[in-house]
Design an enzyme around this catalytic site. Structure first.
Site, PDB file in Angstrom:
ATOM      1  N   LEU A 114       5.870  -1.835  -3.995  1.00  0.00           N
ATOM      2  CA  LEU A 114       4.786  -1.486  -3.421  1.00  0.00           C
ATOM      3  C   LEU A 114       4.562  -0.026  -3.551  1.00  0.00           C
ATOM      4  O   LEU A 114       5.615   0.899  -3.490  1.00  0.00           O
ATOM      5  CB  LEU A 114       5.041  -1.564  -1.825  1.00  0.00           C
ATOM      6  N   ASP A 115       3.304   0.539  -3.434  1.00  0.00           N
ATOM      7  CA  ASP A 115       3.274   2.140  -3.714  1.00  0.00           C
ATOM      8  C   ASP A 115       3.483   2.792  -2.235  1.00  0.00           C
ATOM      9  O   ASP A 115       3.506   2.140  -1.479  1.00  0.00           O
ATOM     10  CB  ASP A 115       1.733   2.418  -4.482  1.00  0.00           C
ATOM     11  N   ILE A 116       3.578   4.083  -2.400  1.00  0.00           N
ATOM     12  CA  ILE A 116       3.948   4.858  -1.162  1.00  0.00           C
ATOM     13  C   ILE A 116       2.738   4.626   0.102  1.00  0.00           C
ATOM     14  O   ILE A 116       3.398   4.611   1.030  1.00  0.00           O
ATOM     15  CB  ILE A 116       3.791   6.431  -1.553  1.00  0.00           C
TER      16      ILE A 116
END
Length: 286
Positions: A114-116
């Site tokens: 998952l991106d930040i």
């Protein structure tokens, strides 16, 4: 006729992934560096080994085990926004691995990323083969997200995203889009996608001139984010849930004699989670 005494061989990267050193893809990259040897000879992609072979990585002997002897463990983690899906960050920012339970002789492998700025469900396993299969596009594993969208979402926008949109890295689409209430800048939808390309959910909405202001993964395959796991906490899956994931990945169920009973294991891990929560309250990133 097959010799009943013939020793079973498997692809080297698969055997290494089973030790918990990393995913099969990570092991392939490791082999390509020339740091893996079989019986004293530098290994190459395509090599096969049995548990009787002597395999070293970076010069250190690796203990090989038969597939049926290794327990398959999986945990769900509720990722908060601001954490990175990497083991180490040069800038010292918090990563999703910082809060996971410690393992002896194994390591947690992330099933997807998952991106930040995305929160929600992340799965981790000790089984590299399971991780590899659940991430591979050919398995068509559903990922469901809760999305808060800024902008006027029209039926034609939804229709386009379901039928398919050409992004810079190819066609992409949602298999399902359902409105979940709200209005204006606080309209929520649930969307389902079958792959995990970088920022794919956000990019699909952006292709329609809309902006995603909040994004949270709530399901991966048959596993839903457990409400008992608050942001930054983890829970170990039951044997039944692990069996469901194994079946989805096309792997045989694995029951290892002498392993911890699922219910007992879950209770132990929940106690650990409460202890971890107490420690994390006092932790502040530099």
């Amino acid at each position: 006729m097959k010799d009943i005494n013939e020793v079973k061989t498997e692809k080297l990267q698969k055997v290494l992934a089973r030790t918990g050193m990393g995913s099969r893809r990570e092991m392939e990259r490791l082999i390509e560096t020339g740091e893996v040897a079989i019986n004293g000879q530098t290994a190459k992609l395509g090599d096969r080994v049995s548990i009787n072979d002597r395999v070293t990585v970076h010069g250190r002997l690796v203990k090989l085990v038969a597939e049926e002897e290794v327990p398959r463990r999986v945990i769900m983690y509720s990722k908060p926004e601001g954490e990175l899906c990497t083991r180490h960050d040069p800038q010292g920012r918090r990563t999703v691995f910082d809060r996971l339970p410690k393992l002896k002789g194994e390591r947690w492998i992330s099933i997807g990323r998952l991106d930040i700025n995305t929160s929600g469900l992340l799965l981790f396993t000790t089984d590299g083969e399971l991780a590899n299969r659940l991430m591979h596009p050919s398995q068509q594993v559903e990922r469901e997200y809760a999305v808060r969208v800024m902008g006027d979402v029209k039926p034609e926008h939804v229709k386009a995203m379901v039928e398919g949109v050409m992004l810079e890295d190819g066609m992409a689409n949602f298999t399902d889009v359902q409105e979940f209430g709200g209005e204006g800048i606080n309209t929520w939808f649930h969307v389902v996608i079958m792959e995990g390309r970088n920022r794919e959910v956000r990019r699909l909405w952006e292709s329609q001139g809309l902006t995603v202001s909040r994004l949270k993964r709530v399901r991966y395959g048959s596993i839903f984010l457990d409400k008992r796991a608050r942001a930054g906490e983890w829970i170990e899956l039951t044997q039944q849930e692990i069996d469901q994931l194994s079946e989805m990945a096309g792997l045989e169920k694995r029951r290892v004699k002498g392993s911890i009973d699922s219910h007992d294991r879950i209770e132990r891990q929940r106690k650990k989670t409460r202890a971890i929560r107490s420690v994390n309250k006092n932790h502040r990133p530099n």
